[in-house]
Every structure is written in C-alpha cells, then in structure tokens.
Design a protein around this motif. Structure first.
Motif, PDB file in Angstrom:
ATOM      1  N   MET A   1       0.837  -1.203   0.000  1.00  0.00           N
ATOM      2  CA  MET A   1       0.000   0.000   0.000  1.00  0.00           C
ATOM      3  C   MET A   1       0.875   1.257   0.000  1.00  0.00           C
ATOM      4  N   SER A   2       0.376   2.287  -0.650  1.00  0.00           N
ATOM      5  CA  SER A   2       1.121   3.547  -0.724  1.00  0.00           C
ATOM      6  C   SER A   2       1.311   4.160   0.657  1.00  0.00           C
ATOM      7  N   TYR A   3       2.379   4.912   0.800  1.00  0.00           N
ATOM      8  CA  TYR A   3       2.569   5.717   2.001  1.00  0.00           C
ATOM      9  C   TYR A   3       3.347   6.955   1.602  1.00  0.00           C
ATOM     10  N   GLY A   4       3.321   7.964   2.464  1.00  0.00           N
ATOM     11  CA  GLY A   4       4.058   9.176   2.104  1.00  0.00           C
ATOM     12  C   GLY A   4       3.864  10.304   3.090  1.00  0.00           C
ATOM     13  N   MET A   5       4.662  11.330   2.901  1.00  0.00           N
ATOM     14  CA  MET A   5       4.585  12.544   3.709  1.00  0.00           C
ATOM     15  C   MET A   5       4.844  13.752   2.822  1.00  0.00           C
ATOM     16  N   ILE A   6       4.190  14.850   3.141  1.00  0.00           N
ATOM     17  CA  ILE A   6       4.504  16.124   2.498  1.00  0.00           C
ATOM     18  C   ILE A   6       4.567  17.178   3.591  1.00  0.00           C
ATOM     19  N   ALA A   7       5.497  18.129   3.452  1.00  0.00           N
ATOM     20  CA  ALA A   7       5.705  19.100   4.522  1.00  0.00           C
ATOM     21  C   ALA A   7       6.126  20.448   3.969  1.00  0.00           C
ATOM     22  N   THR A   8       5.810  21.490   4.727  1.00  0.00           N
ATOM     23  CA  THR A   8       6.180  22.843   4.336  1.00  0.00           C
ATOM     24  C   THR A   8       7.639  23.127   4.671  1.00  0.00           C
ATOM     25  N   ILE A 196     -10.119  10.584   3.094  1.00  0.00           N
ATOM     26  CA  ILE A 196      -9.987  11.535   1.978  1.00  0.00           C
ATOM     27  C   ILE A 196      -8.518  11.936   1.785  1.00  0.00           C
ATOM     28  N   GLY A 197      -7.999  12.721   2.729  1.00  0.00           N
ATOM     29  CA  GLY A 197      -6.647  13.246   2.630  1.00  0.00           C
ATOM     30  C   GLY A 197      -6.458  14.336   3.670  1.00  0.00           C
ATOM     31  N   ALA A 251       0.919  36.212   2.749  1.00  0.00           N
ATOM     32  CA  ALA A 251       1.520  35.028   2.140  1.00  0.00           C
ATOM     33  C   ALA A 251       0.741  33.780   2.548  1.00  0.00           C
ATOM     34  N   PHE A 252       0.391  32.955   1.554  1.00  0.00           N
ATOM     35  CA  PHE A 252      -0.322  31.688   1.787  1.00  0.00           C
ATOM     36  C   PHE A 252       0.432  30.579   1.064  1.00  0.00           C
ATOM     37  N   SER A 253       0.777  29.502   1.769  1.00  0.00           N
ATOM     38  CA  SER A 253       1.320  28.307   1.102  1.00  0.00           C
ATOM     39  C   SER A 253       0.712  27.079   1.758  1.00  0.00           C
ATOM     40  N   LEU A 254       0.178  26.183   0.955  1.00  0.00           N
ATOM     41  CA  LEU A 254      -0.436  24.969   1.489  1.00  0.00           C
ATOM     42  C   LEU A 254       0.118  23.734   0.797  1.00  0.00           C
ATOM     43  N   VAL A 255       0.201  22.652   1.566  1.00  0.00           N
ATOM     44  CA  VAL A 255       0.558  21.349   0.999  1.00  0.00           C
ATOM     45  C   VAL A 255      -0.598  20.382   1.258  1.00  0.00           C
ATOM     46  N   ALA A 256      -0.785  19.420   0.370  1.00  0.00           N
ATOM     47  CA  ALA A 256      -1.885  18.469   0.515  1.00  0.00           C
ATOM     48  C   ALA A 256      -1.459  17.093   0.031  1.00  0.00           C
ATOM     49  N   MET A 257      -2.022  16.078   0.665  1.00  0.00           N
ATOM     50  CA  MET A 257      -1.813  14.701   0.207  1.00  0.00           C
ATOM     51  C   MET A 257      -3.135  13.953   0.372  1.00  0.00           C
ATOM     52  N   ASN A 258      -3.475  13.097  -0.609  1.00  0.00           N
ATOM     53  CA  ASN A 258      -4.703  12.321  -0.438  1.00  0.00           C
ATOM     54  C   ASN A 258      -4.384  10.910   0.066  1.00  0.00           C
ATOM     55  N   ASN A 259      -5.394  10.098   0.260  1.00  0.00           N
ATOM     56  CA  ASN A 259      -5.160   8.784   0.873  1.00  0.00           C
ATOM     57  C   ASN A 259      -4.628   7.735  -0.115  1.00  0.00           C
ATOM     58  N   GLN A 260      -4.232   8.208  -1.312  1.00  0.00           N
ATOM     59  CA  GLN A 260      -3.492   7.360  -2.253  1.00  0.00           C
ATOM     60  C   GLN A 260      -2.015   7.758  -2.309  1.00  0.00           C
ATOM     61  N   GLY A 261      -1.637   8.793  -1.542  1.00  0.00           N
ATOM     62  CA  GLY A 261      -0.255   9.258  -1.562  1.00  0.00           C
ATOM     63  C   GLY A 261       0.034  10.266  -2.665  1.00  0.00           C
TER      64      GLY A 261
END
Lengths: 318, 318
Positions: A1-8, A196-197, A251-261
């Motif tokens: 199964m997929s896994y992952g991380m995203i960060a600012t 969802i994510g 200033a606005f910055s966003l990161v997003a990840m869904n439940n598929q990575g």
C-alpha cells in the motif's frame, strides 16, 4: 500500500527523512508526524520553530503546535506555549483527551510539567541576538517589526491507510505577547480525514484563518479533485476573494496529500517544501506562484540553493 | 432592506433586544453584535459567559471570545482571557489589527490594559460558591467535573447588507488552566461572509473543532441552500460521521442566518435560541432534535419555561 509525507519548507527535510522510515517500516502516520516535527523543533538553526525560534516583542519564545488524527478527528493543540521542549509531543498527547485538548498560555507548561514532559528555555543565544538586532533596527527606522512566520506543517499517510497531520511554529517574529496564528487552529492551519486526505498551511496566520483553507482543500478532495487541483482551487479562490474584499492578502502556502499518496501544493509566494513517498525518496522542491492563479511551477531544489540556504541559516550573527 | 439577528441560548435575549434596535436604526451589524454580547457578558447570573462565568479547576475565570466582520473577513479573538471586563469588545478591537489579532493567556489582559479597556475580577461570589460546591461533590463521588459549556454566539445582518458574528464563553466548567474550545476558532465557533450569510456554534468545543461546522454551513448556503437546509446538513452529516469514526459525539447546536435575513438552527440536544428581524420582534425559541437527523422541532418558549429558567439561574446557592 502507498505511504508518504509532504511538509512545508526546506527545514522539514531531516524530519521527513526519519518519518518516511517509520512509514516504510509499517509505523503509524501519528508516529511519523511526531518524530518528524520533533526533529525540526530540536534543531537550533531553524528560527521559526521550536528551540531557537525567534521570540516575541518582550523577548519570550512562545510556540504554537497542533496534531490531528485523521481516523477519528482527534485534535490536540497548544498556543503561546513557553518553556516546553517539544510542543508537537504535548499536542499529540492532548489529542487523546476528550476534554481540555487545546491549551493556551501558562496552561501548556503546567500541563506539560504534570504529565512529565521535558521543559527547556527555548531561547538560544542566536535568537536573542537576532531579537536585539531587530530592536535596534526598529529604533532607527520605520521597519515593520513583523516578518518570518514559517510554520513547519505536514501530512502523513501510512501503510494501514491512516492519515495524520501536525504543525509547529514560533509565529510572527516580534509578535505581541500571546499572539497566535493559524497553526493551532483546525481547518485553517491543518485538517485531515483518513478517508480523503489532509492539508496544512504556512503563511500569515491572521489571513489564513479568514479562509479555513486546509478544511476546504480536504473537502474539495472529497469531491474527486486531485490534491493539486483541490489545494490550488481552495487557495487561489480565497486569495482573489480576500484581495477583492479586503484589498490585500498575506503570504499563503499549502501542501496536501490524499489517501493514495498523491500530493499537491499551492502558494502565492516562493516556497520550499519536502515530499517523500514509497516511490520517491525525500526530495526538496521549490514552488513559484503562477501569474494567472494556475498551478505553481515546481522544481527540485538545486545544490546551489541548498548550500546557500544552509550557509544563510548558520551564518554568524554579530 | 431586511435586517436581523440570531443567537444561541435564552441568555442572548436581553442583548438581542438592544442589538435589533441598533439595526432598526440603520446601525451596523458590528455594533449590534458587540452591544448584544456585552450585555450578556455583564449579567452576573449567566454562568457560562463573562462576569459570573464559572471558573477553571484552580478557581480562575478564563474567557474566550471572537468577532468576525463578514465584509472583509477581519477576525479578532481571545482565548484564556483573565480580568478583562468585556472580551467581546477586545476581540472586536483586535479584528482591526493586521497582525496580532488573536491573543491568548496573559497577552489578552496586557493588550487590554495598554489599550485602555476596563479590567475587572470576573469571579462573582456566586460563581465561587458553585465552584466550591462542585469541588466538594467531586471529592465525594466520581462525578465528571466537566459540564456546562454554553457559549453565547450570534450572527447579525444590517440594513446596508453587512453581516458580522461574535462569540463569548467561559468554556467548560472546571476546565484545566488555559483550556480553550471552539468559540475563538474561525470556521468552528463562527464564520460569516456578507455576500452569503453567517453561522455560529455552541456545544462541546473539543468536538466542534473537529468539523469546522460554521464554515461548512456558510459554504452550503453559498450553493443555494436555505440557512435551515445548510445548517442541518452540515451539522447532522458531521454528527453521524463522528459517531461512526470516533464512537461518540458531544453536544452540537448551531444557528445560521443568510444575507436575506432567513434563518435556521440545528442541534443534537434540547437548545434555546433567540431571533429578531425586521418582521419578528425578539423571540425566544426552543429546539428539540429530530430522531432521524431531520430538522429540529421548534417552538416558542412558554411563559412557564421562561419563569422556571429565571428562577433556576437566580436561585440562592448554599
């Protein structure tokens, strides 16, 4: 199964390198988030998070943090935390409380003391010097005291399909005592739903909380949008709305990840971020905003950029 | 042009009677909100808001409040405020600040002092007695210390088409020092957009902040739903989701009004609220949750109910 991380931000890199190993070893997203953010909090040269974070206008370091579990929506948060070594660890612990899960001011250190968490004076010599220099500059010019509000915030997906997110920040440099931003605020600084994510933010907290952009990004993902489509639509629609209604937008910055990575980012300023998944080793990217509210241009950070970054954050301060 | 206000709980009534006069006289929604909530904060017999609010576990009164302007999304908020007479007035003032508009803990009274706001020991003899009695009860039984978290929160529409909202709360009785709930959190405790409408909440803050229901209610109104449809869909969908994912859900009650002065409420507990518009004199209603997640049953509060309420809140405490 997929896994992952995203960060600012670039500063998340060392944390993500540890968190992704947790995830590769079937560890939980909760553990990955806490391990990763703790490393960022502990590194003294990151001046906007944890130990070494820049102090408020009276010279006290006051920190904000939050943790959210995307399985059951448990949230723990702290605002204006003083003398607590790892706000993210306290926030995660608070997320297990049915009552009193968001603490502010004095209450944070009192809770942390009683629960056996480590205390520490979070002010470094370097941060103190930066604060003194800024005071002197301010006395000589009309310089706005407020800049630097880089929150480390991240989303993780583990191999069991669980998602979590977390944030940690010292907020605005030279902020007033007790000022908090979006980082501990659900829906604004962060939001995650394992079905969802998740999404997290960094930027001007006072403006980010006007838009509930992390919640809106997750909601848009639930309608079938990819993370990139969702985060861009949520962010850019609100940036335009705020410019129209208020005349300006921070200033606005966003990161997003869904439940598929799958992942995405949106920003209205130049912005670095870090991604790691089962298919991608930890990578530092730069995002540049599009002129037409389209997707940002994304490129892998060059060695030159990384070297210059490290030299800048560790340069001696006179 | 239509105008109106809707507010949580019977205690809002005296405030709404003043706020609606502001609106009838072409006053701003901002003024109506502040005038109305100030009256609720000042009345010593309301034990969950302002002066007379019940203290935290160590006997200190700590208050949360927020104000939002639906024209430009300006937000001011305070959490864990001590010794400030009118948190809503400070929150409204903070909403004009570009930076440092959300203050917590010590920072609130320091700001209020410098800005010339009135300070006051917010603990009444009556609240102190109630606190002492609860401590004694707790020492004798396994009674949960936490109950009573009735936030006054309201939305207003003025004759110029501007909307605002506000919240004020002492939070959970016997809360830990520094605990805050949803009341000062944008999107959870409140949200308003003058081009659409507004919504505000009361209930268990720890659970309300998991759902961002005020934001979601406003968003649903923007898709063409009536306030009643929007607030019910936002609230009941999340109540069911939280029950499924966490196994339980605290008390949730929300009120909503759109920019035509139409209104609605949703709740999963018995709940009183107050409405006044250009066509309706200030009226106290009771809402009873539907068994099937449909709309609540709404009736005008009877004289018997009102008399019993007044007798209860002013009954001598031994």
């Amino acid at each position: 199964m997929s896994y992952g991380m995203i960060a600012t931000w670039r500063m998340a890199y060392d944390g993500i390198r540890v968190g992704i190993v947790d995830l590769a070893n079937c560890g939980s997203s909760q553990k990955a988030i806490v391990d990763a953010i703790k490393i960022v909090e502990d590194y003294p040269f990151y001046k906007s998070v944890g130990y070494g974070g820049l102090p408020n206008e009276v010279g006290l370091v006051e920190l904000d943090a939050a943790f959210m579990n995307g399985d059951n929506f448990d949230i723990g948060a702290v605002a204006g935390s003083r003398n607590v070594k790892n706000p993210i660890v306290v926030a995660e612990k608070l997320s297990h409380e049915r009552f009193n899960s968001f603490l502010v001011g004095d209450g944070v250190a009192k809770y942390a003391s009683k629960e056996g968490f480590e205390l520490r004076n979070m002010l470094t010599e370097r941060a103190k010097k930066t604060w003194e220099n800024r005071l002197e500059e301010m006395s000589k010019s009309n310089l706005s005291p407020y800049d630097g509000h880089d929150t480390v915030s991240m989303v993780a997906l583990d191999q069991h399909g669980s998602m979590s997110c977390g944030t940690s920040s010292s907020g605005l440099f030279m902020k007033k005592e007790g000022r908090t931003g979006d980082s501990p605020l659900s829906g604004s600084g962060f939001y995650v739903d394992s079905e969802i994510g998740g999404a997290t933010a960094t930027g001007l907290g006072e403006d980010l909380m006007k838009g509930c952009l992390s919640y809106e990004t997750v909601r848009l993902m639930s309608t079938g949008l990819t993370p990139q489509e969702a985060v861009n639509q949520a962010t850019m629609t609100f940036v335009k709305k705020l410019e129209r209604r208020k005349g300006k937008c921070g200033a606005f910055s966003l990161v997003a990840m869904n439940n598929q990575g799958e992942w995405g980012v949106a920003t209205n300023v130049e912005f670095s971020f870090v991604v790691a998944t089962d298919r991608l080793s930890p990578t530092i990217y730069l995002a540049y905003p599009a002129e037409d509210d389209g997707y940002p241009t994304i490129e892998v950070a060059s060695h030159e950029w990384l070297d210059a970054y490290q030299a800048r954050i560790t340069a001696p301060i006179k």
